[in-house]
Design an enzyme around this catalytic site. Structure first.
Site, mmCIF file in Angstrom:
data_model
loop_
_atom_site.group_PDB
_atom_site.id
_atom_site.type_symbol
_atom_site.label_atom_id
_atom_site.label_comp_id
_atom_site.label_asym_id
_atom_site.label_seq_id
_atom_site.Cartn_x
_atom_site.Cartn_y
_atom_site.Cartn_z
ATOM 1 N N LEU A 178 0.813 -1.214 0.000
ATOM 2 C CA LEU A 178 0.000 0.000 0.000
ATOM 3 C C LEU A 178 0.847 1.264 0.000
ATOM 4 C CD1 LEU A 178 -2.817 -0.978 2.541
ATOM 5 C CD2 LEU A 178 -2.935 -0.974 0.042
ATOM 6 N N GLY A 224 9.402 5.020 3.792
ATOM 7 C CA GLY A 224 10.635 5.755 3.620
ATOM 8 C C GLY A 224 11.673 5.549 4.696
ATOM 9 N N GLY A 225 12.202 4.371 4.827
ATOM 10 C CA GLY A 225 13.272 4.139 5.777
ATOM 11 C C GLY A 225 12.814 3.570 7.103
ATOM 12 N N PHE A 226 11.499 3.477 7.294
ATOM 13 C CA PHE A 226 10.996 2.941 8.552
ATOM 14 C C PHE A 226 10.062 1.749 8.344
ATOM 15 C CE2 PHE A 226 12.301 7.193 9.697
ATOM 16 C CZ PHE A 226 12.980 6.969 10.885
ATOM 17 N N GLY A 227 9.914 1.292 7.122
ATOM 18 C CA GLY A 227 9.071 0.136 6.890
ATOM 19 C C GLY A 227 8.065 0.382 5.795
ATOM 20 N N THR A 238 3.679 -0.458 4.446
ATOM 21 C CA THR A 238 2.308 -0.803 4.806
ATOM 22 C C THR A 238 1.723 -1.681 3.707
ATOM 23 O OG1 THR A 238 1.994 1.261 6.018
ATOM 24 C CG2 THR A 238 0.021 0.094 5.350
ATOM 25 N N LYS A 268 1.319 -3.142 9.040
ATOM 26 C CA LYS A 268 2.388 -2.139 9.004
ATOM 27 C C LYS A 268 3.679 -2.783 9.477
ATOM 28 C CE LYS A 268 -0.228 2.116 9.489
ATOM 29 N NZ LYS A 268 -0.291 3.425 10.184
ATOM 30 N N ASP A 281 0.644 13.846 11.744
ATOM 31 C CA ASP A 281 0.613 13.853 10.279
ATOM 32 C C ASP A 281 -0.823 13.962 9.759
ATOM 33 O OD1 ASP A 281 1.713 13.861 7.759
ATOM 34 O OD2 ASP A 281 1.993 11.698 7.640
#
Length: 681
Positions: free
Chosen positions: A42, A46-49, A51, A67, A165
């Protein structure tokens, strides 16, 4: 198809039957943790995993969101902290998911050195896609967005969570009921926050993220409110805040109105929500709104009551409780929304929220000064006892028929039963999916009825805390419930402008009363059980015949919405409280106004008669009590209209008051520290 779970894979989708990824050669996992089949990528975090969309094979392939948290950070201490924070955040998300407009957390775990969260899949489309397909939003539609989301933000902020966010992509309109759902709370953002100071990575999206979050990495409830304001701007104009931010930095927020001319959204000077958006978009956090409740309060003041009514809970105002104007917004409507609009709501409330904590933990109640003995009614003191245990605004309070117990309803989605002798919580009732605005106890003291922002009424066994049944039929928030004197009927009123009468022996709806042009905030049965009174946002009170549902008469005179009504003990008089800051007393035989009681500085949210002899040295006097958003409770002599006494609260709105059957004790609930106060004037 099956997805590769290597977070670095550039083409993760694979045909069924593959054992290894055809792009990166990573072994494929057919069932994550034994029952989640990952079928689609999905988004990339960006660098953290990443979804993914998945199917739960143990639940008939029900879709869910997985996630993956895979931070590309090497420092051991940071990674340990990240794992710890992930676990804490997962617990928080589990609580947040109890809210109807936040996805439910289904699982969290670690597998193959990656962290995973599994959440409910929301079937619908986000507001960015809605904007692209349907064009810019009208002012009324922006109002709907605000009234729907502010209570959710209140909810999470009250629980110590900052979203970080807020933007159109993270707001989904659920297909099943049209409600707005806030998504992407993430562990990824929490993880980012942990390492931000070491990596220099800012959290959020350019244009939607306020300066304190971008520059210092610090986020507060007011930070989410800036994101909400930027989201509204984007939906109103079709112009991405990120585009303006790249060109102008944060200076665009001071001249945002000029972009309305080219958007088809209307003339900037006619935008009633302009001042609200101005304050949401302040770059100086000290000048910005500090809470969702504050926004809801102002929003209600610039919105037509009918509009708030409709949007507010229909689409959620979920907030009814808009600060009591909305919270009462809803309810009294709402505590948060209710506060000004009564709904709030509400919340708004919004109040109004949402959200944020442990909803069911039982808490022993003690006086604020435990070293002092509990005062008795004979002491005639204005120092109240305090009951603490709710984690959000208390919207409704009511005594048991014997006066020994108190039942309270709150925005924390719980109902609590208290022993007034020991000052201890007896039990907690849970089951509603949104704010609880109204509660009532049956005349035999065995059943509790509760009305909620989730549009339902629930009946509970007071002794066992078991849910007996759920009554459905209203199309908007339920603002008030009342048992008939014989306990055979239940009446409910709603922001959908109707009152419904239910047969409690058959659990069937008997009839619907229609005639109000605004939400119905309060209802009450006459002592003889033959008449029902209703107070509405349309500024009127109506009297109805129970037997046939016909309207007897309409009482007019208030200059603003009617938030509360109550019959006198002899049934000859009615008291009504209004947002116009007054209480009116009515002669029910003639339909004429007897007198107006003035003295409150803000909306009157609750009124109740005190039996003869209660709180007065004159055994023949009849007294009315009133609670207000001016943080006070006042007692009035109905014969003279004279104010007898003012009971001061420490802070916060008074949303609800109730009088014990013997007339010697008064209970109040509101927004101050989520507590209930027991007064012995």
């Amino acid at each position: 198809m099956l997805c590769c779970l290597n977070p670095d894979c550039q083409d993760p989708l694979n045909p069924d039957g593959n054992k290894f990824c055809q792009y990166c050669d990573t072994p494929l996992i057919s069932l994550l943790r034994g029952h989640y089949r990952v079928i689609k990528l999905l988004s990339d975090e960006g660098g953290f995993g990443r979804t993914y969309l998945a199917e739960d094979v143990d639940k008939l392939n029900e879709q869910c969101v997985v996630k993956q948290l895979a931070p590309k950070i090497q420092e051991a201490s940071v990674l340990r902290k990240a794992v710890e924070l992930f676990k804490e955040e997962a617990k928080r998300l589990q609580q947040l998911g109890e809210h109807n407009q936040i996805p439910t957390l289904l699982a969290y775990f670690e597998q193959d050195n990656y962290l995973y969260l599994v959440q409910q899949f929301i079937d619908g489309q986000n507001l960015l896609k809605e904007l692209q397909q349907q064009g810019t939003f009208s002012e009324s539609k922006i109002r709907e967005v605000l009234l729907s989301l502010l209570p959710v933000l209140k909810f999470i902020h009250d629980r110590g969570v900052i979203h970080r966010d807020i933007k159109p992509q993270n707001i989904i309109r659920r297909q099943s009921d049209g409600q707005l759902v806030l998504i992407d709370f993430g562990a990824s953002k929490q993880l980012s926050a942990t390492v931000m100071m070491k990596t220099g990575t800012a959290i959020g999206s350019h244009g939607y993220t306020p300066i304190e979050q971008m520059q210092d990495g610090k986020a507060y409830p007011a930070s989410d409110l800036f994101g909400l304001g930027a989201t509204c701007f984007h939906l109103l104009t079709g112009i991405r805040p990120s585009q303006l931010w790249m060109e102008q930095g944060f200076s665009w927020v001071t001249s945002w109105r000029k972009y309305l001319h080219n958007s088809g959204s209307g003339i900037a000077s006619r935008l009633k929500l302009g001042k609200v958006l101005d304050k949401l978009l302040k770059t100086d956090i000290q000048k910005r709104y500090q809470s969702a409740s504050e926004v809801l309060s102002d929003l209600i003041s610039v919105s037509p009551p009918s509009a708030v009514l409709t949007t507010l809970i229909s689409t959620q105002a979920q907030s009814l409780t808009t600060s009591r104007s909305a919270s009462t917004t809803t309810l009294q409507l709402g505590a948060r929304l209710r506060n000004q609009l009564i709904i709030s709501a509400a919340i708004v409330v919004l109040a109004i929220a949402g959200v944020w904590y442990s909803l069911s933990r039982p808490v022993a109640i003690t006086k604020s000064s435990p070293s002092q003995p509990v005062k008795t009614t004979s002491e005639n003191s204005d120092q109240p006892d305090t009951l603490k245990g709710h984690s959000s605004d208390v919207n409704s309070v009511t005594f048991s028929p014997d006066g020994q117990m108190l039942v309270t309803g709150s925005d924390d989605l719980t109902i609590k039963l208290w022993n007034l002798t020991t000052k201890q919580e007896i039990r907690t009732f849970k089951g509603h999916s949104s704010y609880i605005y109204a509660i009532a106890i049956s005349p035999d003291g065995q059943t509790i009825a509760s009305g909620s922002f989730d549009k339902t009424i629930k009946l509970w066994n007071l002794n066992t805390k078991e849910e007996i049944r759920t009554l459905k039929g209203h199309s908007d928030s339920v603002a008030s419930v009342a048992f008939s004197p014989d306990g055979k009927l239940l009446a409910s009123s709603s922001l959908d402008k109707t009152i419904k009468l239910w047969n409690l022996q058959t659990n069937k709806e008997i009839r619907t009363f229609t005639g109000h042009s605004g939400g119905v905030a309060s209802i009450a049965f006459s002592p003889d059980g033959l008449t029902l009174a209703s107070g509405s946002y349309d500024k009127t009170i109506k009297l109805w015949q129970i037997a046939n549902g016909k309207e007897i008469r309409t009482l007019t005179g208030h200059l603003d919405l009617v938030s509360s009504i109550a019959f006198s003990p002899d049934g000859q008089q009615l008291a009504s409280g209004s947002k116009d800051k007054t209480i009116k007393l009515w002669n029910l035989n003639t339909g004429k106004e007897i007198r107006t009681l003035t003295g409150h500085d803000d909306k009157v949210t609750s009124v109740a008669y005190i039996p003869k002899g209660g709180y007065s040295k004159n055994p023949d006097s009849v007294i009315v009590a009133s609670g207000s958003n001016d943080n006070t409770i006042k007692l009035w002599d109905t014969a003279t209209g004279r104010e007898i006494r003012t009971l001061k609260k420490d802070s916060g709105y008074v949303y609800a008051i109730a009088i014990s059957p013997d007339g010697r004790t008064l209970a109040s609930g509101g927004s101050a520290d989520n507590i209930i106060k027991i007064w012995h004037p």
